[in-house]
Design a protein around this motif. Sequence first.
Motif, PDB file in Angstrom:
ATOM      1  N   PRO A   1      12.344  14.149  -9.281  1.00 64.30           N
ATOM      2  CA  PRO A   1      12.382  13.656 -10.667  1.00 64.30           C
ATOM      3  C   PRO A   1      13.508  12.647 -10.913  1.00 64.30           C
ATOM      4  N   MET A   2      14.560  12.693 -10.109  1.00 64.58           N
ATOM      5  CA  MET A   2      15.632  11.702 -10.277  1.00 64.58           C
ATOM      6  C   MET A   2      15.158  10.304  -9.897  1.00 64.58           C
ATOM      7  N   ASP A   3      14.103  10.232  -9.107  1.00 64.55           N
ATOM      8  CA  ASP A   3      13.635   8.941  -8.614  1.00 64.55           C
ATOM      9  C   ASP A   3      12.440   8.392  -9.391  1.00 64.55           C
ATOM     10  N   VAL A   4      11.957   9.163 -10.366  1.00 67.53           N
ATOM     11  CA  VAL A   4      10.799   8.715 -11.132  1.00 67.53           C
ATOM     12  C   VAL A   4      11.130   7.413 -11.860  1.00 67.53           C
ATOM     13  N   LYS A   5      10.169   6.475 -11.847  1.00 65.84           N
ATOM     14  CA  LYS A   5      10.368   5.203 -12.554  1.00 65.84           C
ATOM     15  C   LYS A   5       9.224   4.992 -13.546  1.00 65.84           C
ATOM     16  N   ALA A   6       9.483   4.205 -14.568  1.00 65.22           N
ATOM     17  CA  ALA A   6       8.431   3.883 -15.547  1.00 65.22           C
ATOM     18  C   ALA A   6       7.216   3.294 -14.846  1.00 65.22           C
ATOM     19  N   GLU A   7       7.455   2.559 -13.764  1.00 60.28           N
ATOM     20  CA  GLU A   7       6.345   1.919 -13.054  1.00 60.28           C
ATOM     21  C   GLU A   7       5.354   2.955 -12.505  1.00 60.28           C
ATOM     22  N   ASP A   8       5.791   4.175 -12.264  1.00 61.76           N
ATOM     23  CA  ASP A   8       4.885   5.203 -11.748  1.00 61.76           C
ATOM     24  C   ASP A   8       3.826   5.590 -12.774  1.00 61.76           C
ATOM     25  N   PHE A   9       4.080   5.245 -14.049  1.00 61.10           N
ATOM     26  CA  PHE A   9       3.175   5.622 -15.133  1.00 61.10           C
ATOM     27  C   PHE A   9       2.520   4.398 -15.778  1.00 61.10           C
ATOM     28  N   PHE A  10       2.616   3.270 -15.119  1.00 58.21           N
ATOM     29  CA  PHE A  10       2.229   1.984 -15.706  1.00 58.21           C
ATOM     30  C   PHE A  10       1.267   1.227 -14.799  1.00 58.21           C
ATOM     31  N   LEU A  11       0.357   0.460 -15.434  1.00 64.83           N
ATOM     32  CA  LEU A  11      -0.450  -0.486 -14.683  1.00 64.83           C
ATOM     33  C   LEU A  11      -0.752  -1.708 -15.546  1.00 64.83           C
ATOM     34  N   ALA A  12      -0.469  -2.886 -14.998  1.00 65.37           N
ATOM     35  CA  ALA A  12      -0.846  -4.138 -15.664  1.00 65.37           C
ATOM     36  C   ALA A  12      -2.322  -4.357 -15.346  1.00 65.37           C
ATOM     37  N   ALA A  13      -3.188  -3.653 -16.069  1.00 67.09           N
ATOM     38  CA  ALA A  13      -4.597  -3.553 -15.689  1.00 67.09           C
ATOM     39  C   ALA A  13      -5.454  -4.655 -16.288  1.00 67.09           C
ATOM     40  N   ASN A  14      -4.868  -5.437 -17.201  1.00 66.01           N
ATOM     41  CA  ASN A  14      -5.650  -6.498 -17.859  1.00 66.01           C
ATOM     42  C   ASN A  14      -6.931  -5.953 -18.467  1.00 66.01           C
ATOM     43  N   LEU A  15      -6.827  -4.803 -19.097  1.00 65.06           N
ATOM     44  CA  LEU A  15      -8.052  -4.202 -19.668  1.00 65.06           C
ATOM     45  C   LEU A  15      -8.595  -5.009 -20.839  1.00 65.06           C
ATOM     46  N   ASP A  16      -7.836  -6.000 -21.307  1.00 65.43           N
ATOM     47  CA  ASP A  16      -8.333  -6.862 -22.393  1.00 65.43           C
ATOM     48  C   ASP A  16      -9.193  -8.022 -21.875  1.00 65.43           C
TER      49      ASP A  16
ATOM     50  N   PRO B   1      -0.105   6.331 -10.055  1.00 62.74           N
ATOM     51  CA  PRO B   1       0.301   7.565  -9.369  1.00 62.74           C
ATOM     52  C   PRO B   1       0.729   8.676 -10.327  1.00 62.74           C
ATOM     53  N   GLY B   2       1.360   8.306 -11.452  1.00 66.52           N
ATOM     54  CA  GLY B   2       1.870   9.300 -12.387  1.00 66.52           C
ATOM     55  C   GLY B   2       0.796  10.140 -13.042  1.00 66.52           C
ATOM     56  N   LEU B   3      -0.473   9.777 -12.900  1.00 64.00           N
ATOM     57  CA  LEU B   3      -1.566  10.579 -13.468  1.00 64.00           C
ATOM     58  C   LEU B   3      -1.804  11.867 -12.687  1.00 64.00           C
TER      59      LEU B   3
ATOM     60  N   SER C   1       0.827  -1.199   0.000  1.00 63.08           N
ATOM     61  CA  SER C   1       0.000   0.000   0.000  1.00 63.08           C
ATOM     62  C   SER C   1       0.862   1.249   0.000  1.00 63.08           C
ATOM     63  N   SER C   2       2.082   1.132   0.461  1.00 61.44           N
ATOM     64  CA  SER C   2       2.963   2.302   0.436  1.00 61.44           C
ATOM     65  C   SER C   2       3.384   2.622  -0.989  1.00 61.44           C
ATOM     66  N   SER C   3       3.824   1.613  -1.736  1.00 55.36           N
ATOM     67  CA  SER C   3       4.233   1.896  -3.115  1.00 55.36           C
ATOM     68  C   SER C   3       3.009   2.286  -3.933  1.00 55.36           C
ATOM     69  N   TYR C   4       1.870   1.781  -3.529  1.00 53.96           N
ATOM     70  CA  TYR C   4       0.605   2.131  -4.180  1.00 53.96           C
ATOM     71  C   TYR C   4       0.376   3.640  -4.188  1.00 53.96           C
ATOM     72  N   PHE C   5       0.910   4.303  -3.198  1.00 50.52           N
ATOM     73  CA  PHE C   5       0.666   5.741  -3.088  1.00 50.52           C
ATOM     74  C   PHE C   5       1.882   6.600  -3.376  1.00 50.52           C
ATOM     75  N   LEU C   6       2.900   6.034  -4.004  1.00 49.63           N
ATOM     76  CA  LEU C   6       4.043   6.849  -4.395  1.00 49.63           C
ATOM     77  C   LEU C   6       3.681   7.628  -5.647  1.00 49.63           C
TER      78      LEU C   6
END
Lengths: 212, 212, 212, 212, 212, 212
Positions: free
Chosen positions: F36-51, F74-76, F3-8
Amino acid sequence: MASSSYFLLVALFALASWKAIASDPILVNGFVCKNPMDVKAEDFFLAANLDMPRDTNVSKVGSNVTLINVMRIPGLNTLGISLARIDYAPLGENPPHTHPRATEILTVLEGTLYVGFVTSNPENKFLSKVLNKGDVFVFPEGLIHFQFNPNPYKPAVAIAALSSQNPGAITIANAVFGSKPAISDDVLAKAFQVEKNTVDWLQAQFWADNQN
Amino acid sequence: MASSSYFLLVALFALASWKAIASDPILVNGFVCKNPMDVKAEDFFLAANLDMPRDTNVSKVGSNVTLINVMRIPGLNTLGISLARIDYAPLGENPPHTHPRATEILTVLEGTLYVGFVTSNPENKFLSKVLNKGDVFVFPEGLIHFQFNPNPYKPAVAIAALSSQNPGAITIANAVFGSKPAISDDVLAKAFQVEKNTVDWLQAQFWADNQN
Amino acid sequence: MASSSYFLLVALFALASWKAIASDPILVNGFVCKNPMDVKAEDFFLAANLDMPRDTNVSKVGSNVTLINVMRIPGLNTLGISLARIDYAPLGENPPHTHPRATEILTVLEGTLYVGFVTSNPENKFLSKVLNKGDVFVFPEGLIHFQFNPNPYKPAVAIAALSSQNPGAITIANAVFGSKPAISDDVLAKAFQVEKNTVDWLQAQFWADNQN
Amino acid sequence: MASSSYFLLVALFALASWKAIASDPILVNGFVCKNPMDVKAEDFFLAANLDMPRDTNVSKVGSNVTLINVMRIPGLNTLGISLARIDYAPLGENPPHTHPRATEILTVLEGTLYVGFVTSNPENKFLSKVLNKGDVFVFPEGLIHFQFNPNPYKPAVAIAALSSQNPGAITIANAVFGSKPAISDDVLAKAFQVEKNTVDWLQAQFWADNQN
Amino acid sequence: MASSSYFLLVALFALASWKAIASDPILVNGFVCKNPMDVKAEDFFLAANLDMPRDTNVSKVGSNVTLINVMRIPGLNTLGISLARIDYAPLGENPPHTHPRATEILTVLEGTLYVGFVTSNPENKFLSKVLNKGDVFVFPEGLIHFQFNPNPYKPAVAIAALSSQNPGAITIANAVFGSKPAISDDVLAKAFQVEKNTVDWLQAQFWADNQN
Amino acid sequence: MASSSYFLLVALFALASWKAIASDPILVNGFVCKNPMDVKAEDFFLAANLDMPRDTNVSKVGSNVTLINVMRIPGLNTLGISLARIDYAPLGENPPHTHPRATEILTVLEGTLYVGFVTSNPENKFLSKVLNKGDVFVFPEGLIHFQFNPNPYKPAVAIAALSSQNPGAITIANAVFGSKPAISDDVLAKAFQVEKNTVDWLQAQFWADNQN
């Protein structure tokens, strides 16, 4: 003629100077925008009689909303605010509705009001309060809210301000059951978990109401 | 304790659900923002007694402004609106001022008001109107405006709404001649085209006033 | 002809392609908006001679503001920024004024400037600074501010940027004492805590000034 | 210590009064927001030496941008504007770049600049102009633009204002060929319609540059 | 006739009632704005066939973007959103580009995509990810980004939403090397640290491409 | 931990460089904002299984909304957009609801949908359309709208984009009849023009539903 001057709207930026492009009126947000040299105090004024009681028999729910927006005061164009007087009959109400483009802040001038709003999904928490004369309450933008006069003998009056020059209003019952044309009763029956003939009966009520 | 709950502010987006990061309060615009599960009707309410007359002897100009903004109702945070009651003594005035972040729409509840505003350079056009009970007038964002009660015997009352939860107010005479510390009299003498001792005398007035 | 091309304004969104509705010009914010195929570099350009000294004798206060806004560069429409060069005579000033729709950031190109602004009520705190060549200072949106050249022998020059394509400017002394028509001296005498004949004398000054 | 005062940021709304919640700093946009009673002129000031020439040998392209944004002047927070001085060596350039959050308005203080920007797809129209001292040009938000000093003997200087307190800048060549880590050469070879070894060679250039 | 109805745009505020000023169409953002009584469902609808594969041979890079913006659905005017379907050939890509006025959120419907964006100066950090069917990725406003189909045998499909009714798109390679007219090769040679004849060769490629 | 990384959360402006104030997390909109040095691609990504199809039996109305908003990516944060997949059972519906802070644009991926929205008072005009695979429809901000799958045998699927990172949703029937606590049946009986026991019966339905 009257309706033409009614729509001589004046935008804020009109208050800075520029030369007219031509003889055609300049439009901002679809309203006429005046040359700042031609701006008059009347563009920012309305003899709205907001001190005078309104007839609350005009609606079945026992209330009457007098909204002073950009359609009534052209000078409000682009300025993001409007004002309303609301009269409530004894046991009258301003029924559950939303303003799609505005927050509302209301103060009670006469009588007592039971007011409330419901928060978004999934909580749908209902926050309510009984307001006396002079109390102030806030209804956040887009949330369903109402005011109800619980006093069976005395009317009530409120002044409300809205954070848009054209806040819009959607009365839930009317939009859902009284739209023109009607929403399919299949859709509404499932949404409200009632029989279709209950929906049909509700829709008949509101159609009648709106046709007056 | 009292002052702490005084600042338990609630932002609109708080109305959607999220889990708290931690036990520390969450701030938006510098105010505490509550978990939507903890929102209470009281966060959107104030027993402001806006129906009650205020003492207009508190200022030398004979007026008293009761502003209901985000400092008074935490739930206004991010919602872009506030409300005020203004009381005017006979011949009292709300002197020339600006709101740096808001347009104002005003209606007269009692008495009569002579109101006006001045447009930007280079026109500096003065638009004014005498308002009676129930009339409505608009003062566009950032423009210098005032209300004056021309009646020597009767007080006046108005309700005004402003298009910001924290509109700010700059009373021209106080800001120019009563700032702390004072603006150099060289600057003001040239700006107002008067002798420096006139400026000094004016500044003495306002310093005294503010020190009360 | 000249004045027509002067107002051929071009909005940002014009930079994306669309087909013209008709032969009539398309207006945004009251200005003509061009088909993106017809946009020219000249729509974003002005030979403003901002490197050249201006005549500071044009005003009684010894300054001259050259503002490059959307009226001067059509392509600024909707883009939220403008630029100004300000020339100051020895002991000249850009007198106390506000921009109702913009923050200002200023840098000194030549000479020295004593600058300041006053915060909102109730503090009315005056923040000031002496700026030398190359220094930068910020005047927040809507607050009363000024620049004064304290050097009795040398002129000064500054470049300022404003956060609006049409920031507006309200010179306090001119708007208060030189509006057209004049604000009632009852109102101003009470606001500035002076005799009415002092107000009348001030108003006479500014009317004369503005009629030049 | 130095870096702490460097980040004592002050938001506009801080200029209205409120009481501090606690002893912890209040953050707005991630920067510290001061109690208005504690605001100082220094929060709005920078001794930036914008009148002084910068070293244009710091980059391979012969230019040096000195940006005065919210990181340099805390008081700019929330105010939507920043300022820059740009120095150009003879034949130096501020290479093609975009500001993702700002429009730019530029004036030439010294020398001559060949400037231009490219409009969006599908036109990709290139609008350019040679600017002399005192000329002004506008680069709309988000569009690719550059300035080039065509004079082989004399440097050039410009002042630019940007419509954001934190406009951002993306130098196209560096972002495309010098990102860390590198973008796949498959992607870039196809995009630029070149061989992969051309891409590899370009990427080697920019990696080296950035590691200095 | 067809192109006229194509541009019968409907703004949000058109959903509140007002009377028409005249017989001329009312424009908002340069598009026709309808009387709310005349609004039709068709103004908010498009038979866009977004379920159907597009031909990815139309471009040299092997992709095809079908954008549904305000030019395609008039009712999107003022509403700040648009939608796109993107088809990728095996090894095809949507090459590095920016949207000057929008953030993008993308989900993969078919196949696999290698996607990424580069942050602003000075970091120019490249963030990338391989997306499988159903994954979601966000490209922040104004940043350079791309999608590449790494599969040599199978096509890919994505749906993307953009936070503007007219987001704009700037394909980096085309804007830099294929603008009309061309950017000076002096400028580009220095920016990309290559010989001028390399630039000339690149420009020749893109001119040819665009003339098809 | 999860839940902590969930809210980064990562704000857009984080993409420009600044130094951290301290070790405490920086909040924007109530969410953690990264260096900004700590930003990761994961902050803008979700394996949402929208298919992947969702279970439409979770609600009585036969639909399932999978919303990808700032709580999921979180990146939104601050970027003003979100995405949703909606599954409809045969004869299932996404019942009448509003988004208080967003416009919606929807495309049908599978099946057929009967969709519509109702305009504001006083028209309450109902605009509807039957959508087939690949069709696109727009629901303007704050208006009541729904989607219904008229096919008794086949499910339907849609992808919708919303113009807010946190659009909110208010299901009309649930908010009106299922709020916690319940709205007074006096208020609802008058609003919907039914007997109080009808209201009581409806409220009982929705309380039950929500308690599951």
